[in-house]
Design an enzyme around this catalytic site. Structure first.
Site, PDB file in Angstrom:
ATOM      1  N   SER A 130       0.834  -1.210   0.000  1.00 32.06           N
ATOM      2  CA  SER A 130       0.000   0.000   0.000  1.00 32.06           C
ATOM      3  C   SER A 130       0.859   1.247   0.000  1.00 32.06           C
ATOM      4  CB  SER A 130      -0.910   0.010   1.233  1.00 32.06           C
ATOM      5  OG  SER A 130      -1.555   1.273   1.349  1.00 32.06           O
ATOM      6  N   TYR A 150      -2.704   5.663  -4.679  1.00 30.33           N
ATOM      7  CA  TYR A 150      -3.896   6.485  -4.877  1.00 30.33           C
ATOM      8  C   TYR A 150      -3.471   7.675  -5.719  1.00 30.33           C
ATOM      9  CZ  TYR A 150      -6.811   4.125  -1.367  1.00 30.33           C
ATOM     10  OH  TYR A 150      -7.567   3.225  -0.673  1.00 30.33           O
ATOM     11  N   THR A 203      -5.553   2.434  -7.421  1.00 33.54           N
ATOM     12  CA  THR A 203      -6.903   2.190  -6.897  1.00 33.54           C
ATOM     13  C   THR A 203      -7.835   3.289  -7.379  1.00 33.54           C
ATOM     14  OG1 THR A 203      -6.083   0.954  -5.022  1.00 33.54           O
ATOM     15  CG2 THR A 203      -8.266   1.941  -4.792  1.00 33.54           C
ATOM     16  N   ARG A 224     -17.404   4.961   6.865  1.00 32.87           N
ATOM     17  CA  ARG A 224     -17.224   3.770   7.701  1.00 32.87           C
ATOM     18  C   ARG A 224     -17.646   4.149   9.113  1.00 32.87           C
ATOM     19  NH1 ARG A 224     -11.299   2.697   4.984  1.00 32.87           N
ATOM     20  NH2 ARG A 224     -12.079   2.637   2.846  1.00 32.87           N
ATOM     21  N   LYS A 232      -7.361  -1.028  -9.907  1.00 34.87           N
ATOM     22  CA  LYS A 232      -8.044  -1.794  -8.860  1.00 34.87           C
ATOM     23  C   LYS A 232      -9.356  -1.116  -8.478  1.00 34.87           C
ATOM     24  CE  LYS A 232      -7.395  -3.312  -4.037  1.00 34.87           C
ATOM     25  NZ  LYS A 232      -8.095  -2.313  -3.222  1.00 34.87           N
ATOM     26  N   HIS A 259     -13.279  -2.995  -2.867  1.00 36.83           N
ATOM     27  CA  HIS A 259     -12.470  -2.472  -1.770  1.00 36.83           C
ATOM     28  C   HIS A 259     -12.869  -3.145  -0.449  1.00 36.83           C
ATOM     29  CE1 HIS A 259      -9.846   1.284  -1.331  1.00 36.83           C
ATOM     30  NE2 HIS A 259      -9.846   0.794  -0.105  1.00 36.83           N
ATOM     31  N   ASP A 261     -10.410  -9.527  -5.861  1.00 33.14           N
ATOM     32  CA  ASP A 261     -10.382  -9.603  -4.400  1.00 33.14           C
ATOM     33  C   ASP A 261     -11.773  -9.372  -3.828  1.00 33.14           C
ATOM     34  OD1 ASP A 261     -10.980  -6.883  -3.681  1.00 33.14           O
ATOM     35  OD2 ASP A 261      -8.869  -6.337  -3.607  1.00 33.14           O
ATOM     36  N   GLY A 262     -11.940  -9.796  -2.571  1.00 30.66           N
ATOM     37  CA  GLY A 262     -13.190  -9.559  -1.845  1.00 30.66           C
ATOM     38  C   GLY A 262     -13.815 -10.846  -1.340  1.00 30.66           C
ATOM     39  N   GLY A 263     -13.670 -11.097  -0.050  1.00 31.28           N
ATOM     40  CA  GLY A 263     -14.394 -12.212   0.569  1.00 31.28           C
ATOM     41  C   GLY A 263     -13.728 -13.568   0.453  1.00 31.28           C
ATOM     42  N   ARG A 311     -11.733 -16.377   1.659  1.00 33.85           N
ATOM     43  CA  ARG A 311     -11.328 -16.820   2.996  1.00 33.85           C
ATOM     44  C   ARG A 311     -10.756 -18.228   3.006  1.00 33.85           C
ATOM     45  NH1 ARG A 311     -11.449 -12.343   3.042  1.00 33.85           N
ATOM     46  NH2 ARG A 311     -12.714 -10.861   4.208  1.00 33.85           N
ATOM     47  N   GLY A 324      -7.231  -9.362   1.407  1.00 39.31           N
ATOM     48  CA  GLY A 324      -7.072  -8.105   2.129  1.00 39.31           C
ATOM     49  C   GLY A 324      -6.921  -8.333   3.623  1.00 39.31           C
ATOM     50  N   ARG A 325      -8.018  -8.672   4.289  1.00 39.84           N
ATOM     51  CA  ARG A 325      -7.985  -8.821   5.745  1.00 39.84           C
ATOM     52  C   ARG A 325      -7.214 -10.048   6.228  1.00 39.84           C
ATOM     53  NH1 ARG A 325     -12.834  -6.720   4.053  1.00 39.84           N
ATOM     54  NH2 ARG A 325     -13.489  -4.743   5.007  1.00 39.84           N
TER      55      ARG A 325
HETATM   56  C1  LIG Z   1      -7.328  -2.419   6.876  1.00 41.38           C
HETATM   57  C2  LIG Z   1      -7.476  -2.297   5.393  1.00 41.38           C
HETATM   58  C3  LIG Z   1      -6.740  -1.348   4.711  1.00 41.38           C
HETATM   59  C4  LIG Z   1      -6.860  -1.234   3.328  1.00 41.38           C
HETATM   60  N1  LIG Z   1      -6.070  -0.336   2.677  1.00 41.38           N
HETATM   61  C5  LIG Z   1      -6.148  -0.254   1.329  1.00 41.38           C
HETATM   62  C6  LIG Z   1      -5.309   0.633   0.617  1.00 41.38           C
HETATM   63  O1  LIG Z   1      -4.475   1.330   1.179  1.00 41.38           O
HETATM   64  N2  LIG Z   1      -5.460   0.694  -0.731  1.00 41.38           N
HETATM   65  C7  LIG Z   1      -6.373  -0.085  -1.400  1.00 41.38           C
HETATM   66  O2  LIG Z   1      -6.480  -0.001  -2.618  1.00 41.38           O
HETATM   67  N3  LIG Z   1      -7.153  -0.962  -0.745  1.00 41.38           N
HETATM   68  C8  LIG Z   1      -7.067  -1.057   0.587  1.00 41.38           C
HETATM   69  N4  LIG Z   1      -7.861  -1.952   1.231  1.00 41.38           N
HETATM   70  C9  LIG Z   1      -8.748  -2.847   0.457  1.00 41.38           C
HETATM   71  C10 LIG Z   1      -8.026  -4.161   0.104  1.00 41.38           C
HETATM   72  O3  LIG Z   1      -6.977  -3.953  -0.822  1.00 41.38           O
HETATM   73  C11 LIG Z   1      -8.984  -5.171  -0.554  1.00 41.38           C
HETATM   74  O4  LIG Z   1      -9.617  -4.584  -1.684  1.00 41.38           O
HETATM   75  C12 LIG Z   1     -10.043  -5.743   0.349  1.00 41.38           C
HETATM   76  O5  LIG Z   1      -9.631  -5.793   1.702  1.00 41.38           O
HETATM   77  C13 LIG Z   1     -10.371  -7.144  -0.148  1.00 41.38           C
HETATM   78  O6  LIG Z   1     -11.334  -7.743   0.578  1.00 41.38           O
HETATM   79  P1  LIG Z   1     -11.062  -8.844   1.743  1.00 41.38           P
HETATM   80  O7  LIG Z   1     -10.611  -8.067   2.924  1.00 41.38           O
HETATM   81  O8  LIG Z   1     -12.442  -9.425   1.899  1.00 41.38           O
HETATM   82  O9  LIG Z   1     -10.045  -9.852   1.251  1.00 41.38           O
HETATM   83  C14 LIG Z   1      -7.761  -2.075   2.611  1.00 41.38           C
HETATM   84  C15 LIG Z   1      -8.502  -3.030   3.310  1.00 41.38           C
HETATM   85  C16 LIG Z   1      -8.369  -3.153   4.677  1.00 41.38           C
HETATM   86  C17 LIG Z   1      -9.175  -4.213   5.394  1.00 41.38           C
HETATM   87  O1  LIG Z   2      -8.200   2.057   1.483  1.00 39.19           O
HETATM   88  C1  LIG Z   2      -8.675   1.771   2.554  1.00 39.19           C
HETATM   89  O2  LIG Z   2      -9.566   0.935   2.694  1.00 39.19           O
HETATM   90  C2  LIG Z   2      -8.179   2.402   3.724  1.00 39.19           C
HETATM   91  O3  LIG Z   2      -8.521   1.936   4.748  1.00 39.19           O
HETATM   92  C3  LIG Z   2      -7.289   3.573   3.664  1.00 39.19           C
HETATM   93  C4  LIG Z   2      -6.234   3.620   4.545  1.00 39.19           C
HETATM   94  C5  LIG Z   2      -5.395   4.730   4.526  1.00 39.19           C
HETATM   95  C6  LIG Z   2      -5.625   5.774   3.674  1.00 39.19           C
HETATM   96  C7  LIG Z   2      -6.678   5.721   2.785  1.00 39.19           C
HETATM   97  C8  LIG Z   2      -7.519   4.608   2.793  1.00 39.19           C
END
Ligand SMILES: Cc1cc2nc3c(=O)[nH]c(=O)nc-3n(C[C@H](O)[C@H](O)[C@H](O)COP(=O)(O)O)c2cc1C
Ligand SMILES: O=C(O)C(=O)c1ccccc1
Length: 370
Positions: free
Chosen positions: A112, A135, A161, A170, A238, A262, A293-295, A297, A316-317
Site C-alpha cells: 500500500s 492512490y 486504486t 465507515r 483496482k 475495496h 479480491d473480496g471475501g 477466505r 485483504g484482511r
Molecule cells: C485495513 C485495510 C486497509 C486497506 N487499505 C487499502 C489501501 O491502502 N489501498 C487499497 O487499494 N485498498 C485497501 N484496502 C482494500 C483491500 O486492498 C482489498 O480490496 C479488500 O480488503 C479485499 O477484501 P477482503 O478483505 O475481503 O479480502 C484495505 C482493506 C483493509 C481491510
Molecule cells: O483504502 C482503505 O480501505 C483504507 O482503509 C485507507 C487507509 C489509509 C488511507 C486511505 C484509505
C-alpha cells in the site's frame, strides 16, 4: 504449525480469532469494518455460498500445480497479498514481516502507498514479487516520487486504486474518531501531506478527512495517459465492477484490472465482488489479466474466482490476521494454508492445473445464477 491455547491454527478463521484478542478495539474495527451498513462487506463473503462445484474424477491428480506467471514474473501461488494500509498497527515490524511471509511461499505482495515501513526496507525483506499500490494524489509529484523509488527498489508493477475518489463512510471509524496514532505513520509520503491522518475527532474518520484533502477526485480516464507517460511498469487498475469500465480500462491502455469493491469499504450496496467477476472477464475477453479480491477466505473460494476467469486472487484482511497473530510466520502460515486448501480442492475437483479451471467447474445452486 502455529498453535494457540485452544489448539492448532488451521484456517483463516483461526487466525482471525487469534488476531482479535491481540489488536486494540478501534484498530480491529478499522480492519474488519466496511462502509455504512456493511451490506457489501457481507455480500462479498456470502456470494460464495451461491455456487457449487462440479468435480470431475479419474483425471490424474497425482501432482497439482498452483504456479502462475503475470507480466513475465513467476509466482508459486495464485493467491497474493492485496494492498492494505499501516501494517504496523498490528505488528511492530509491519510490512517488512508481511514481505518475509509472502516471500516464504512465493506469493505476490502489493504494498500500500500507506505502508508504515519504507519501500526500500520492504524490498530488502522480499524475494522480489512486489507491486506498489497508489492512490491518485492532488500533488502529482508525490506520485512520481513514489514511482521512481519503486522502480529503483525493484517493484515490478503499479496498482492504481480507482474506487476511492473519497473514502467510504465507515461508521465504526467515524464513531471511534479513528486516527493513526502512536509511532505508526505512512513513512513513504511527505509528512506535510499526511498531517490530518493523526488528528482524532469523534464523529470523523481521520483517514477520510485526510483523503478528502489529498486525493484528486477530479481524475478521469483521460488522465491515465499522464500516469502511463511516467513509467514503463505495468499499470493495474483496482476497483473495477462493471463491463463498461472494464472495456474503458482496456481502451485506455491498462495492463490489468482488479475486480474489487475495496472489501465493502467504499460504496455500500455495491455488487458483491464475485457477482461482478463474470461480466468483467467477458468484457475484457482475454486482452489483459483480470485479478480478483473480496471475501476470499478459503482455498475453495479462490478456486471459484479462478474458475470464473481471475488470473490471481488477492487477500485483504486475512494476511492482517496472520500478521497480528504471528508476524512473518503468521502471514506465511495463512498464505500456505490457503494455497494448500486450493491445491487440495483442485485435486478433489479433478483439475490439477490452473489452466483446467473454467466455468465448467461451477454451477449455481438451484434457484440461483452464476
Ligand atoms: C485495513 C485495510 C486497509 C486497506 N487499505 C487499502 C489501501 O491502502 N489501498 C487499497 O487499494 N485498498 C485497501 N484496502 C482494500 C483491500 O486492498 C482489498 O480490496 C479488500 O480488503 C479485499 O477484501 P477482503 O478483505 O475481503 O479480502 C484495505 C482493506 C483493509 C481491510
Ligand atoms: O483504502 C482503505 O480501505 C483504507 O482503509 C485507507 C487507509 C489509509 C488511507 C486511505 C484509505
Amino acid at each position: 504449525m502455529t498453535r494457540s491455547k485452544t489448539g492448532p491454527v488451521l484456517t483463516a478463521s483461526d487466525y482471525q480469532h487469534l488476531a482479535r484478542e491481540l489488536v486494540d478495539a478501534d484498530v480491529w474495527d478499522f480492519i474488519e469494518g466496511g462502509a455504512e451498513s456493511e451490506r457489501t462487506l457481507r455480500a462479498n463473503v456470502s456470494a460464495f455460498d451461491r455456487l457449487r462445484l462440479r468435480p470431475r474424477v479419474m483425471t490424474d491428480v497425482s501432482t497439482v500445480d498452483t504456479a502462475v506467471s503475470l507480466f513475465g514474473a513467476g509466482h508459486r501461488t495464485p493467491i497474493g497479498v492485496g494492498p492494505t494500509a499501516y501494517h504496523r498497527l498490528v505488528n511492530p515490524e509491519g510490512e517488512v514481516a508481511t514481505a518475509r511471509g509472502a516471500s516464504a511461499v512465493g506469493a505476490l505482495f502489493v504494498v500500500s502507498v500507506f505502508a508504515s515501513r519504507s519501500l526500500e526496507d520492504i524490498a530488502a525483506a522480499s524475494d522480489g514479487r512486489l507491486w506498489l499500490h497508489l492512490y491518485w494524489f492532488r500533488r502529482r509529484e508525490v506520485m512520481t516520487g513514489l514511482i521512481r523509488r519503486a522502480e529503483d527498489a525493484g517493484y515490478t508493477a503499479l496498482v492504481l486504486t480507482v474506487d476511492a475518489p473519497r473514502i467510504g463512510r465507515r461508521w465504526r471509524d467515524m464513531r471511534n474518531g479513528f486516527a493513526i496514532g502512536g509511532d505508526v505513520a505512512a513513512v513513504n509520503i511527505d509528512a506535510a501531506v499526511m498531517a490530518l491522518t493523526h488528528h482524532s475527532d469523534v464523529g470523523h474518520s481521520a483517514i477520510a478527512d485526510h483523503a478528502a484533502q489529498s486525493f484528486d477526485a477530479a481524475v478521469t480516464w483521460a488522465d491515465l495517459a499522464w500516469l502511463r507517460s511516467q513509467t514503463r511498469l505495468p499499470i493495474v487498475l483496482k476497483g473495477i465492477l462493471t463491463a463498461e469500465d472494464a472495456a474503458l480500462a482496456v481502451e485506455h491502455g491498462a495492463d490489468g484490472v482488479v475486480v474489487s469493491n475495496h472489501g465493502g469499504r467504499q460504496l455500500d450496496g455495491a455488487v458483491a465482488s464475485l457477482e461482478a467477476l463474470p461480466e468483467v472477464v467477458d468484457a475484457v475477453a482475454g486482452a489483459i489479466p483480470v485479478l480478483f479480491d473480496g471475501g476470499v477466505r478459503r482455498g475453495t473460494d479462490a478456486l471459484v474466482a479462478l474458475a470464473l476467469g481471475a488470473r490471481m486472487v488477492l487477500l485483504g484482511r486475512p494476511p492482517l490476521w496472520g500478521l497480528a497473530a504471528g508476524g512473518a510466520d503468521g502471514v506465511e502460515g495463512l498464505l500456505r494454508t490457503t494455497t494448500d486448501e486450493l491445491a487440495h480442492a483442485m485435486a478433489l475437483a479433478g483439475r490439477p492445473r490452473l489452466a483446467d479451471l473454467d466455468r465448467s467447474v461451477l454451477r449455481a445452486r438451484p434457484g440461483g445464477e452464476l
